[in-house]
Design a protein around this motif. Structure first.
Motif, short mmCIF file in Angstrom:
data_model
loop_
_atom_site.label_atom_id
_atom_site.label_comp_id
_atom_site.label_asym_id
_atom_site.label_seq_id
_atom_site.Cartn_x
_atom_site.Cartn_y
_atom_site.Cartn_z
N THR A 119 33.54 82.23 8.72
CA THR A 119 34.23 83.46 8.31
C THR A 119 33.19 84.50 7.93
N VAL A 120 33.31 85.68 8.52
CA VAL A 120 32.34 86.76 8.30
C VAL A 120 33.07 88.05 7.98
N ASN A 121 32.39 88.95 7.30
CA ASN A 121 32.97 90.25 6.96
C ASN A 121 32.92 91.23 8.12
N ASP A 122 31.80 91.26 8.81
CA ASP A 122 31.57 92.25 9.86
C ASP A 122 31.06 91.54 11.11
N PRO A 123 31.87 91.44 12.15
CA PRO A 123 31.44 90.73 13.36
C PRO A 123 30.17 91.31 13.98
N ASP A 124 30.03 92.63 14.01
CA ASP A 124 28.84 93.23 14.64
C ASP A 124 27.57 92.85 13.88
N GLU A 125 27.62 92.95 12.57
CA GLU A 125 26.46 92.58 11.74
C GLU A 125 26.16 91.09 11.91
N SER A 126 27.18 90.28 12.00
CA SER A 126 27.00 88.84 12.15
C SER A 126 26.47 88.46 13.52
N ILE A 127 26.91 89.18 14.55
CA ILE A 127 26.36 88.94 15.89
C ILE A 127 24.86 89.19 15.87
N GLY A 128 24.45 90.25 15.19
CA GLY A 128 23.03 90.54 15.09
C GLY A 128 22.25 89.38 14.49
N PHE A 129 22.83 88.70 13.52
CA PHE A 129 22.16 87.56 12.89
C PHE A 129 22.18 86.34 13.80
N TYR A 130 23.37 85.94 14.24
CA TYR A 130 23.50 84.69 14.99
C TYR A 130 22.91 84.78 16.40
N ARG A 131 23.01 85.94 17.03
CA ARG A 131 22.45 86.11 18.37
C ARG A 131 20.97 86.46 18.31
N ASP A 132 20.64 87.54 17.59
CA ASP A 132 19.28 88.06 17.63
C ASP A 132 18.30 87.26 16.78
N ALA A 133 18.71 86.85 15.59
CA ALA A 133 17.79 86.11 14.72
C ALA A 133 17.74 84.63 15.07
N LEU A 134 18.93 84.01 15.25
CA LEU A 134 18.96 82.57 15.53
C LEU A 134 18.79 82.25 17.02
N GLY A 135 19.13 83.19 17.89
CA GLY A 135 18.93 82.97 19.32
C GLY A 135 20.12 82.40 20.06
N LEU B 57 11.10 79.47 14.12
CA LEU B 57 12.45 79.99 13.91
C LEU B 57 12.58 80.59 12.51
N PHE B 58 11.98 79.95 11.51
CA PHE B 58 12.01 80.50 10.16
C PHE B 58 11.41 81.91 10.14
N GLU B 59 10.27 82.08 10.79
CA GLU B 59 9.61 83.40 10.79
C GLU B 59 10.45 84.43 11.52
N ARG B 60 11.10 84.03 12.62
CA ARG B 60 11.95 84.97 13.37
C ARG B 60 13.15 85.39 12.52
N VAL B 61 13.78 84.44 11.84
CA VAL B 61 14.94 84.78 11.02
C VAL B 61 14.50 85.62 9.81
N ARG B 62 13.39 85.25 9.20
CA ARG B 62 12.91 86.05 8.06
C ARG B 62 12.59 87.48 8.49
N ALA B 63 11.97 87.63 9.66
CA ALA B 63 11.62 88.96 10.16
C ALA B 63 12.86 89.82 10.44
N SER B 64 14.01 89.18 10.63
CA SER B 64 15.25 89.92 10.87
C SER B 64 15.78 90.57 9.59
N GLY B 65 15.21 90.19 8.46
CA GLY B 65 15.65 90.73 7.18
C GLY B 65 16.66 89.86 6.45
N ALA B 66 16.95 88.67 7.01
CA ALA B 66 17.90 87.76 6.36
C ALA B 66 17.36 87.31 5.00
N GLU B 67 18.27 87.09 4.07
CA GLU B 67 17.90 86.61 2.75
C GLU B 67 17.44 85.16 2.84
N VAL B 68 16.21 84.91 2.42
CA VAL B 68 15.66 83.55 2.42
C VAL B 68 16.11 82.85 1.15
N LEU B 69 16.74 81.70 1.30
CA LEU B 69 17.13 80.88 0.16
C LEU B 69 16.12 79.78 -0.10
#
Length: 136
Positions: free
Chosen positions: A11-27, A93-105
């Motif tokens: 479940t996501v709030n904004d599909p466009d923002e989430s596509i950017g994360f799941y497609r572009d950051a995670l691949g 993959l960690f570096e690619r996701v971090r570079a996307s601006g995702a919050e690192v936990l």
């Protein structure tokens, strides 16, 4: 008789923002993007798992107002279950996701229960864990 997992919902709030994360950051690749009744359902998947898809959906999509409101509260609090991925190159993959601006936990770390993993929050606040698998 065979049985296999086909869909997992996030479940996501904004599909466009989430596509950017799941497609572009995670691949992951977008496989379908369906609009209905003012909401969207987007499916993504990995080329290495052609029969498995993640479905991104909005809290109120296909639900009553009251149920959507309750689900929205849980998404906002980050209280929904996490989603887990595996990769053969955790550090890259960690570096690619971090570079996307995702919050690192959690940065990559060896866990006492076995895997080496890391964790992020997606744009909606869902926890995403990624663990290292042995290279083939």
């Amino acid at each position: 008789m065979n049985i296999a997992l086909k869909y997992a919902h996030i479940t996501v709030n904004d599909p466009d923002e989430s596509i950017g994360f799941y497609r572009d950051a995670l691949g992951l690749e977008v496989r379908n993007d369906v609009a209905s009744g003012g909401f969207r359902w987007v499916t993504l998947g990995s080329p290495t798992q052609p029969g498995l898809e993640i479905v991104l959906s909005q809290p109120h999509g296909g639900r009553s107002q009251a149920d959507g409101d309750r689900l929205q509260e849980l998404v906002t609090k980050g209280a929904l279950q996490n989603v887990g991925f595996s990769t053969d190159d955790l550090d890259a993959l960690f570096e690619r996701v971090r570079a996307s601006g995702a919050e690192v936990l959690q940065e990559p770390a060896d866990q006492p229960w076995g895997p080496r993993d890391c964790a992020f929050r997606d744009p909606s606040g869902n926890m995403v864990r990624i663990q290292q698998v042995a290279k083939a």
